[in-house]
Design a protein around this motif. Structure first.
Motif, mmCIF file in Angstrom:
data_model
loop_
_atom_site.group_PDB
_atom_site.id
_atom_site.type_symbol
_atom_site.label_atom_id
_atom_site.label_comp_id
_atom_site.label_asym_id
_atom_site.label_seq_id
_atom_site.Cartn_x
_atom_site.Cartn_y
_atom_site.Cartn_z
ATOM 1 N N UNK A 38 0.825 -1.213 0.000
ATOM 2 C CA UNK A 38 0.000 0.000 0.000
ATOM 3 C C UNK A 38 0.860 1.264 0.000
ATOM 4 N N UNK A 39 2.016 1.210 0.661
ATOM 5 C CA UNK A 39 2.941 2.354 0.627
ATOM 6 C C UNK A 39 3.462 2.555 -0.794
ATOM 7 N N UNK A 40 3.810 1.455 -1.467
ATOM 8 C CA UNK A 40 4.292 1.552 -2.845
ATOM 9 C C UNK A 40 3.216 2.132 -3.756
ATOM 10 N N UNK A 41 1.976 1.733 -3.532
ATOM 11 C CA UNK A 41 0.874 2.270 -4.326
ATOM 12 C C UNK A 41 0.692 3.761 -4.054
ATOM 13 N N UNK A 42 0.758 4.151 -2.776
ATOM 14 C CA UNK A 42 0.614 5.569 -2.429
ATOM 15 C C UNK A 42 1.725 6.396 -3.057
ATOM 16 N N UNK A 43 2.942 5.886 -3.048
ATOM 17 C CA UNK A 43 4.070 6.616 -3.648
ATOM 18 C C UNK A 43 3.857 6.795 -5.154
#
Length: 355
Positions: free
Chosen positions: A149-154
Motif C-alpha cells: 500500500x505504501x508503494x501504491x501511495x508513492x
C-alpha cells in the motif's frame, strides 16, 4: 514532460514487437488503454507480460511498432522518452521502497514540489489506504500488505494519468490479497487513474479489469472484457486459462457432433474434423434422477465453498474421466450412479488446429 490531459487520455500500443538478441519475445501486439480504464496483461510465465510493461514504462526500446501517450509517440525503434518524463506511476513486484526513508518520506519522494497542498493530498491518500498511522515507520517494520500500500501511495502521489503494476499482489496471502486489491481498485476509480497490470491470475484479472489481453509466447491470444473472454473464448488456450476444464474428444459427422451428452451442431467444421469439446467443471450438473448421461462417482473433494467430484462416464468402448464442481458439500458416495447434464453455455468446441 508529457502532460496529463483530460478524459480523452489514452495510451496505445501499435504493432509492438521486441526481442532480446535473436530471441523474439513480443510479436506485433496492439491494444489501447482509455482514461480511467484498468487493463490486465494475463498469461503464463515467460509470455511477454513484464516486457510489455517495461516497454510502457520506457525501460526498454521496442524493436518494432509505436507506443503513444495522449497521441504523442513516446516509444519507437528510434526513440524512447525517459521514464521520468512520461508521467506514469510504477509499482514493482518487489515494491522497491527506500529502506533508509520513512513511509511518509517514501511517498513524498516522487513529488517535484512538496508544498502544503501536496503534503495534505498525500495525507488524504494515506488515510484512504489505511497507512496514515505508519508515517514514521521504516519499510522493514511493515508487513507485506503495508509495504504494498505504501508503494501504491508513492506511485499515486504525483497524480499520474496511468499507473503500471507488476504482479502487485503476488507476495500477499490469499485473504490479504482480496482485501488489498479491492482497496486498490477503489483508489484507482476515485482518483480517475488508468492502470496497466501484469498478472498470471485469471480471477484477479477478471476482478480488477475493464479489459484483458491474454498472451502466450509473446502473441496475443485474445483481448476483450472479462465476460467476453470467459463466455466466448476464441481458442482452447484462452478457455483453459479462465478455469479448469474437461476435454471430450469427438469427430464431426454430417455437420454435427454426437456425444453421450447429446448432439452439438458443427456447421463450421468439415466432415471428419477431429475436435475437442471443452467444458468447464462448473458446467456439469449432477442429479440422481434418470436425466442425462450415466456416470459413476470415483471420488469427491470438499474445497470450501464447493466440492470437486471425479466422474467415470462409460461411452461404449472407453470411459471418460470428468470433473464436476458443485456448490457446497457433496453427498455423493464413491461408486454411486449419477446422471450428468451439461450447461450448453459452458461448452466450447475447437478443432485440433485451434487449440
Amino acid at each position: 514532460m508529457v502532460q496529463k490531459k483530460n478524459s480523452d487520455f489514452m495510451i496505445s500500443f501499435d504493432q509492438i514487437s521486441h526481442s532480446y538478441g535473436t530471441d523474439q519475445v513480443i510479436f506485433e501486439v496492439s491494444f489501447n488503454i482509455q482514461s480511467n480504464e484498468v487493463v490486465s496483461l494475463l498469461g503464463p510465465s515467460g509470455c511477454g507480460k513484464t516486457t510489455l510493461l517495461r516497454l510502457a514504462a520506457g525501460l526498454e526500446k521496442p524493436k518494432g511498432g509505436l507506443i503513444r501517450l495522449n497521441e504523442e509517440v513516446i516509444s519507437s525503434p528510434d526513440f524512447v522518452l525517459s521514464p521520468e518524463e512520461r508521467g506514469v506511476g510504477l509499482v514493482f513486484q518487489s515494491y522497491a521502497l527506500f529502506p533508509h526513508l520513512t513511509v511518509t518520506q517514501n511517498i513524498l519522494f516522487g513529488l517535484p514540489q512538496k508544498s502544503t497542498k501536496d503534503v495534505s493530498s498525500v495525507i488524504d491518500l494515506m488515510r484512504e489506504l489505511d497507512i496514515e498511522e505508519l508515517g514514521d515507520k521504516y519499510p522493514h517494520e511493515l508487513s507485506g500488505g503495508q509495504q504494498q500500500r505504501v508503494a501504491l501511495a508513492r506511485a499515486l502521489a504525483p497524480k499520474p494519468s496511468i499507473i503500471l503494476l507488476d504482479e502487485p499482489f503476488s507476495g500477499l496471502d490469499s485473504r490479504l490479497r482480496e482485501r488489498v486489491r479491492d482497496q486498490m481498485l477503489h483508489i484507482l476509480r476515485d482518483t480517475n487513474t488508468a492502470a496497466l497490470m501484469v498478472t498470471h491470475d485469471a480471477e484477479e484479472a477478471m476482478f480488477m479489469s475493464d479489459k484483458i489481453i491474454v498472451l502466450n509466447q509473446g502473441r496475443e491470444m485474445q483481448q476483450g472484457r472479462p465476460i467476453d473472454l470467459y463466455c466466448r473464448p476464441k481458442n482452447r488456450f484462452v478457455a483453459e486459462f479462465f478455469g479448469e476444464v474437461n476435454h471430450i474428444p469427438a469427430t464431426v459427422r454430417n455437420n454435427q457432433i454426437d456425444t453421450v451428452f447429446g448432439i452439438y451442431r458443427a456447421a463450421n467444421y468439415d466432415e471428419g474434423t477431429k475436435v475437442q469439446i471443452v467444458v468447464r467443471h462448473e458446467g456439469l450438473n449432477l442429479n440422481l434422477k434418470s436425466e442425462g448421461a450415466v456416470a459413476y462417482v470415483v471420488e469427491t473433494h470438499l474445497l470450501g465453498k464447493n466440492s470437486l467430484v471425479h466422474l467415470s462416464v462409460p461411452t461404449g468402448s472407453t470411459e471418460l474421466h470428468l470433473h464436476a464442481r458443485i456448490p457446497g458439500l457433496s453427498w455423493f458416495e464413491v461408486g454411486e450412479k449419477v446422471f450428468v447434464n451439461i450447461d450448453p453455455e459452458q461448452v466450447f468446441i475447437f478443432s485440433e488446429h485451434n487449440m
